[in-house]
Design a protein around this motif. Structure first.
Motif, PDB file in Angstrom:
ATOM      1  N   THR A  83       0.855  -1.193   0.000  1.00  0.00           N
ATOM      2  CA  THR A  83       0.000   0.000   0.000  1.00  0.00           C
ATOM      3  C   THR A  83       0.890   1.242   0.000  1.00  0.00           C
ATOM      4  N   GLU A 108       0.567   3.451   2.397  1.00  0.00           N
ATOM      5  CA  GLU A 108       0.539   3.951   3.767  1.00  0.00           C
ATOM      6  C   GLU A 108       1.966   4.159   4.289  1.00  0.00           C
ATOM      7  N   SER A 109       2.075   4.997   5.326  1.00  0.00           N
ATOM      8  CA  SER A 109       3.378   5.189   5.958  1.00  0.00           C
ATOM      9  C   SER A 109       3.926   3.862   6.456  1.00  0.00           C
ATOM     10  N   SER A 110       5.240   3.663   6.351  1.00  0.00           N
ATOM     11  CA  SER A 110       5.937   2.428   6.754  1.00  0.00           C
ATOM     12  C   SER A 110       5.656   1.249   5.832  1.00  0.00           C
ATOM     13  N   ASP A 111       5.012   1.494   4.698  1.00  0.00           N
ATOM     14  CA  ASP A 111       4.728   0.409   3.761  1.00  0.00           C
ATOM     15  C   ASP A 111       5.396   0.735   2.417  1.00  0.00           C
ATOM     16  N   THR A 146       9.513  -5.427   5.708  1.00  0.00           N
ATOM     17  CA  THR A 146       8.287  -5.115   4.962  1.00  0.00           C
ATOM     18  C   THR A 146       8.557  -5.124   3.458  1.00  0.00           C
TER      19      THR A 146
END
Lengths: 99, 304
Positions: free
Chosen positions: A11, A13-16, A72
């Motif tokens: 995604t 999203e932050s940290s992804d 991740t």
């Protein structure tokens, strides 16, 4: 593994990270990252190592990174590759090539 | 790769915090908040078309992130889905401490999961029996079968009630008095205590209602629950504070255990401590209070 069709995982999203793999000639990596100046080389190395571990030799890979940890990034690249081969749902070699 | 120590079947579990296994931002530092257990969710929090991605993410989180002494449980998809077998493989391969069975309705459900865990442990070279189980009871049928479920496996450390699905089945809704869940909570507690396992309460979903949360905590403490499922780090502290014994309870328990040991040595069976009658039946409870107090950092003696 052979990239048979285009597939994505992740995604924005932050940290992804959002990873797309498509059929290609050799490895072609297009990377954009919110932390490219700080970690660009490390991110690139992690992606290439993961592809190498999965024995992907031909692919066009696009990664939009939002500050993902190495673990991740690995998970997203692996999932995209397994999806492109239609093998992401079961009998994953955990601890084998996935490590 | 992080090697987690062998999971302890009966440990302190006051708070078990749910988090979505598919969201890296959440799971990367889940351990810093200090809940006793975290529950990484592969079930309802993960959309149907992201089940595969969540497993890759979970595997690397489990093998890369050091969760320290925080217990790591994974909630897997139900037995009526095509996902649960691969969920079990990834949990065992990644070294999760335990798995949570959603919508458990019978002892057979637990035994099916138990057998699949054994198979996965053999496949991945993990000690057979290492992976623990907690069963979530979410339906009237699950509650009615609570005792057979509680006795179904040596891996089972506890049962938890899940309020959302249960209230829907019962055609009721949340009531601040707890009347909506009273019978079910009671029956599940009886079954868990009869089987000698732990018992956990459902989540409290209104994060702005501090008073309601506290009232529910007081009720479940009085009923005898071991802990509660939670959905947000801000819920950890109130649970730990309210489930801890009071200073007075700790002092009384310490006095009782001390007096009992002296009396037993002198051949006396029943006596009084601070005006209260004490005999052998009170001692396990007093020792449990001291153990809980020790875990909460309120007691440093050596009686337990």
């Amino acid at each position: 593994m052979e990239i048979l069709k285009s597939a994505t995982a992740g995604t924005l999203e932050s940290s992804d990270a959002l990873v797309t793999v498509e059929p290609g000639e050799g490895i072609e990596l297009e990377l954009s990252s919110s932390v490219i100046n700080q970690y660009g080389r490390q991110i690139r190395a992690t992606i290439l190592e993961t592809l190498d571990r999965l024995q992907v030799q031909n692919a066009r890979v696009t990664v939009v990174d939002k500050g993902a940890l190495d673990c991740t990034l690995k998970a997203r690249v692996e999932c995209a590759v397994f999806r492109s081969c239609g093998k992401s749902a079961s009998n994953i070699p955990w601890g084998g090539v996935i490590r | 790769m992080i090697k987690r120590p062998k999971p302890e079947r009966f440990r302190l579990r006051r708070t078990m915090m749910f988090m979505n296994a598919q969201r890296p931002g959440l799971i990367k530092d889940a351990y810093i908040y200090g809940s006793d257990s975290i529950m990484l969710d592969l079930e309802d929090a993960v959309a149907e078309n992201q089940k595969d991605a969540a497993r890759f993410s979970l595997y690397h989180a489990l093998t890369t992130i050091d969760y320290g002494s925080t217990e790591v449980i994974v909630r897997i998809n139900g037995l009526d889905t095509p996902h649960w077998q691969e969920d079990i493989r990834v949990c065992v391969a990644g070294g999760a401490d335990g798995i949570r069975i959603a919508k458990c309705e019978s002892a057979d459900n637990v035994k099916t999961i138990d057998a699949a865990l054994t198979e996965a442990e053999k496949e991945f070279g993990v000690e057979v029996g290492r992976t623990l189980i907690i069963a979530a009871l979410e339906s009237p049928k699950g509650i009615l079968n609570a005792y057979e479920i509680c006795c179904a496996s040596e891996r089972l450390f506890g049962v938890a009630i899940s309020g959302g699905d249960f209230r829907r089945c019962m055609q009721t809704k949340f009531d601040p008095s707890g009347i909506d869940m009273l019978a079910a909570r009671g029956q599940m507690l009886l079954a868990a205590r009869a089987a000698g396992i732990q018992c956990f309460d459902t989540v409290f979903t209104d994060l702005d209602d501090d008073e309601g949360f506290e009232a529910e905590l007081r009720q479940i403490k009085a009923m005898g629950f071991d802990g509660k499922s939670i959905i947000n780090p801000k819920q950890i502290r109130p649970v730990h504070e309210l489930l801890a014994p009071t200073q007075k309870e700790v002092q009384q328990a310490e006095a009782m255990v001390n007096a009992f040991r002296e009396a037993a040595a002198a051949g006396i069976g029943v006596f009084t401590v601070n005006g209260k009658m004490v005999d052998v039946a009170h001692i396990p409870g007093a020792e449990r209070t001291l153990k809980l107090a020790k875990a909460c950092g309120m007691y440093e003696g050596d009686l337990v």
